[in-house]
Design an enzyme around this catalytic site. Structure first.
Site, PDB file in Angstrom:
ATOM      1  N   ASN A 131       0.836  -1.217   0.000  1.00  0.00           N
ATOM      2  CA  ASN A 131       0.000   0.000   0.000  1.00  0.00           C
ATOM      3  C   ASN A 131       0.861   1.254   0.000  1.00  0.00           C
ATOM      4  O   ASN A 131       0.534   2.236  -0.670  1.00  0.00           O
ATOM      5  CB  ASN A 131      -0.948   0.004   1.198  1.00  0.00           C
ATOM      6  CG  ASN A 131      -2.195  -0.825   0.933  1.00  0.00           C
ATOM      7  OD1 ASN A 131      -3.013  -0.463   0.099  1.00  0.00           O
ATOM      8  ND2 ASN A 131      -2.313  -1.952   1.624  1.00  0.00           N
TER       9      ASN A 131
ATOM     10  N   ILE B 149      -1.269  -0.802  17.867  1.00  0.00           N
ATOM     11  CA  ILE B 149      -2.441   0.015  18.205  1.00  0.00           C
ATOM     12  C   ILE B 149      -1.956   1.333  18.792  1.00  0.00           C
ATOM     13  O   ILE B 149      -1.081   1.351  19.663  1.00  0.00           O
ATOM     14  CB  ILE B 149      -3.341  -0.746  19.210  1.00  0.00           C
ATOM     15  CG1 ILE B 149      -3.967  -1.953  18.499  1.00  0.00           C
ATOM     16  CG2 ILE B 149      -4.412   0.179  19.771  1.00  0.00           C
ATOM     17  CD1 ILE B 149      -4.717  -2.886  19.418  1.00  0.00           C
TER      18      ILE B 149
ATOM     19  N   HIS C 113      -8.171  -0.798   5.967  1.00  0.00           N
ATOM     20  CA  HIS C 113      -8.518  -2.039   6.662  1.00  0.00           C
ATOM     21  C   HIS C 113      -9.151  -3.000   5.641  1.00  0.00           C
ATOM     22  O   HIS C 113     -10.018  -2.589   4.870  1.00  0.00           O
ATOM     23  CB  HIS C 113      -9.510  -1.719   7.790  1.00  0.00           C
ATOM     24  CG  HIS C 113      -9.921  -2.926   8.571  1.00  0.00           C
ATOM     25  ND1 HIS C 113      -9.121  -3.474   9.557  1.00  0.00           N
ATOM     26  CD2 HIS C 113     -11.026  -3.696   8.501  1.00  0.00           C
ATOM     27  CE1 HIS C 113      -9.732  -4.530  10.063  1.00  0.00           C
ATOM     28  NE2 HIS C 113     -10.890  -4.685   9.448  1.00  0.00           N
TER      29      HIS C 113
HETATM   30  C1  GRF Z   1      -3.316  -4.702   4.033  1.00  0.00           C
HETATM   31  O1  GRF Z   1      -4.229  -5.715   3.736  1.00  0.00           O
HETATM   32  C2  GRF Z   1      -3.939  -3.680   4.939  1.00  0.00           C
HETATM   33  O2  GRF Z   1      -5.276  -3.443   4.668  1.00  0.00           O
HETATM   34  C3  GRF Z   1      -3.778  -4.338   6.282  1.00  0.00           C
HETATM   35  O3  GRF Z   1      -2.505  -4.934   6.238  1.00  0.00           O
HETATM   36  C4  GRF Z   1      -2.163  -5.231   4.889  1.00  0.00           C
HETATM   37  C5  GRF Z   1      -0.873  -4.542   4.596  1.00  0.00           C
HETATM   38  O4  GRF Z   1      -0.322  -4.892   3.360  1.00  0.00           O
HETATM   39  N1  GRF Z   1      -4.001  -3.392   7.338  1.00  0.00           N
HETATM   40  P1  GRF Z   1       0.917  -4.092   2.783  1.00  0.00           P
HETATM   41  O5  GRF Z   1       2.008  -4.057   3.856  1.00  0.00           O
HETATM   42  O6  GRF Z   1       0.452  -2.702   2.428  1.00  0.00           O
HETATM   43  O7  GRF Z   1       1.367  -4.861   1.573  1.00  0.00           O
END
Ligand code: GRF
Length: 192
Positions: A15, A93, A110
């Site tokens: 991401n 958290i 999420h």
């Molecule tokens: C994603 O599915 C995000 O929604 C969740 O953890 C994962 C992280 O993936 N909170 P990346 O590290 O961005 O590949």
């Protein structure tokens, strides 16, 4: 002027990569100025460094108690004049103290359609519940876990032969479009 964004990660950082790629466009209203990981071995750090972005490790195992950990992060954010914090697979958290200090300025992604399936192993939760549709949510972070105003959502079908892993992969693809889209809209409307 582009808004200065920090991305907080704990792992792969796909991401983070999507945000970096999007922010490369001249008309994108945000730039990724800092990547912080609580894990020294997070692959996302390599991605950020490859893009020329400043990286920082704040190891939660070293910076204890939690208040000291968050203090380090807070200081780094202020030093870098960060305006928006994006959580992207950040597996710690945050306390209500920290959230208050950055109120309305922290976003999270999420991998479920909130308010359904909060916490961990959410793809398995969706399968266990027999959900026919799942997806991902970008929301503003409040003191309550996986809560807060929803900025955007994307859906995927749940297939009959899905495992948590296949469902997670389908959702992740959607995340990579949703997060940059939501950050674009959020940054564009942010008051100075
Ligand atoms: C994603 O599915 C995000 O929604 C969740 O953890 C994962 C992280 O993936 N909170 P990346 O590290 O961005 O590949």
């Amino acid at each position: 002027m582009k808004r200065r964004v920090a991305v907080l990660i704990s792992g792969s950082g796909s991401n983070l990569q999507a945000l970096i790629d999007a922010s490369g466009s001249t008309d994108y209203p945000a730039e990724i100025s800092l990547a912080i990981s609580n894990r020294p071995d997070a692959f996302g750090l390599t991605r950020a460094a490859a893009a020329g972005i400043t990286t920082l490790v704040v190891d939660h195992k070293i910076h204890q108690p939690r208040r000291a950990f968050e203090e380090q992060i807070d200081q780094a954010l202020r030093q870098a004049e960060i305006e928006i914090v994006c959580l992207a697979g950040f597996m710690r958290i945050l306390t209500s103290d920290f959230v208050q200090r950055w109120e309305g300025r922290i976003l999270n992604i999420h991998p479920s359609l909130l308010p359904a399936f909060k916490g961990l192993n959410v793809q398995q939760q969706a399968l266990d519940a027999g959900a026919k549709v799942s997806g991902c949510t970008v929301h503003i972070v409040t003191a309550d876990l996986d809560d807060g105003p929803i900025l955007g959502q994307a859906t995927v079908p749940v297939e009959q032969d899905d495992t948590a892993r296949t469902l997670a992969a389908r959702i992740l693809k959607k995340e990579h479009k949703l997060y940059p889209d939501c950050l674009r809209a959020f940054a564009a409307q942010l008051e100075p």
